[in-house]
Motif scaffolding. Sequence first.
Motif, PDB file in Angstrom:
ATOM      1  N   GLN A 170      -4.403  -9.456   6.520  1.00 14.23           N
ATOM      2  CA  GLN A 170      -4.931  -8.624   5.454  1.00 14.23           C
ATOM      3  C   GLN A 170      -4.534  -7.172   5.672  1.00 14.23           C
ATOM      4  O   GLN A 170      -4.599  -6.650   6.777  1.00 14.23           O
ATOM      5  N   GLU A 171      -4.152  -6.530   4.593  1.00 12.23           N
ATOM      6  CA  GLU A 171      -3.637  -5.166   4.684  1.00 12.23           C
ATOM      7  C   GLU A 171      -4.718  -4.167   5.042  1.00 12.23           C
ATOM      8  O   GLU A 171      -5.882  -4.342   4.709  1.00 12.23           O
ATOM      9  N   ASP A 172      -4.296  -3.122   5.710  1.00 10.18           N
ATOM     10  CA  ASP A 172      -5.170  -2.004   6.026  1.00 10.18           C
ATOM     11  C   ASP A 172      -4.926  -0.855   5.057  1.00 10.18           C
ATOM     12  O   ASP A 172      -5.792  -0.014   4.857  1.00 10.18           O
ATOM     13  N   LEU A 173      -3.737  -0.810   4.488  1.00 16.32           N
ATOM     14  CA  LEU A 173      -3.340   0.320   3.656  1.00 16.32           C
ATOM     15  C   LEU A 173      -2.338  -0.159   2.621  1.00 16.32           C
ATOM     16  O   LEU A 173      -1.464  -0.971   2.916  1.00 16.32           O
ATOM     17  N   THR A 174      -2.472   0.339   1.425  1.00 17.39           N
ATOM     18  CA  THR A 174      -1.505   0.066   0.366  1.00 17.39           C
ATOM     19  C   THR A 174      -0.971   1.404  -0.119  1.00 17.39           C
ATOM     20  O   THR A 174      -1.731   2.358  -0.276  1.00 17.39           O
ATOM     21  N   PHE A 175       0.318   1.474  -0.324  1.00 18.82           N
ATOM     22  CA  PHE A 175       0.885   2.676  -0.922  1.00 18.82           C
ATOM     23  C   PHE A 175       1.978   2.260  -1.879  1.00 18.82           C
ATOM     24  O   PHE A 175       2.517   1.160  -1.804  1.00 18.82           O
ATOM     25  N   SER A 176       2.283   3.126  -2.795  1.00 19.87           N
ATOM     26  CA  SER A 176       3.348   2.838  -3.752  1.00 19.87           C
ATOM     27  C   SER A 176       4.307   4.022  -3.793  1.00 19.87           C
ATOM     28  O   SER A 176       3.931   5.153  -3.503  1.00 19.87           O
ATOM     29  N   SER A 219       7.176   2.874  12.757  1.00 15.60           N
ATOM     30  CA  SER A 219       5.729   3.002  12.561  1.00 15.60           C
ATOM     31  C   SER A 219       4.922   1.938  13.290  1.00 15.60           C
ATOM     32  O   SER A 219       3.721   2.115  13.496  1.00 15.60           O
ATOM     33  N   ALA A 254       4.237  -0.892  12.039  1.00 13.40           N
ATOM     34  CA  ALA A 254       3.446  -1.541  10.991  1.00 13.40           C
ATOM     35  C   ALA A 254       4.295  -2.584  10.274  1.00 13.40           C
ATOM     36  O   ALA A 254       5.519  -2.511  10.278  1.00 13.40           O
ATOM     37  N   ILE A 288       5.508  -3.898   6.803  1.00 12.98           N
ATOM     38  CA  ILE A 288       5.677  -3.340   5.458  1.00 12.98           C
ATOM     39  C   ILE A 288       6.326  -4.413   4.602  1.00 12.98           C
ATOM     40  O   ILE A 288       7.309  -5.031   5.001  1.00 12.98           O
ATOM     41  N   ASN A 306      -1.069  -9.954   3.467  1.00  8.69           N
ATOM     42  CA  ASN A 306      -1.925 -10.548   2.437  1.00  8.69           C
ATOM     43  C   ASN A 306      -1.443 -11.942   2.045  1.00  8.69           C
ATOM     44  O   ASN A 306      -1.275 -12.264   0.874  1.00  8.69           O
TER      45      ASN A 306
END
Length: 143
Positions: A55-61, A76, A78, A80, A105
Amino acid sequence: MALRKRVWRIIKENKGRYIGIVILILLGSFYFIAATGVANNLEKLVVGFAKEYRQEDLTFSTDKPIEDIAALEGESGALIEAYRQYDVKLPNGELRLLNPSSKINIPAVLSGRVLENPGDILLDPYFCQTQGLNIGGQIELLH
């Protein structure tokens, strides 16, 4: 000696009260132990689900595609994953379509099967219930 007899006499005279106190202490202890056990199991369930399905900790666009996702992940530390989303109208609401994810996710299929054919979609059980949909059914998407 007389003091000891007095204590037992008081206990005998008020045995209902003391039995009630002992029962309350036992019930309170039982509920505390049960609540602690449930809380630990719920924590393991939530943390385990988040780890297993990443499950994601952060979403960005972004407004532009990321050129080298692998390099950015290495820098990073992380995960992605690029994905697209598309909002479609339904006869009685809206639905957000996302492309399938494999790194973050990851969908948990509770019933039915995983995505196999073009046009297959995975839906939230609550959404299916509110929309009156069944597994294997069809849904009409409006543009």
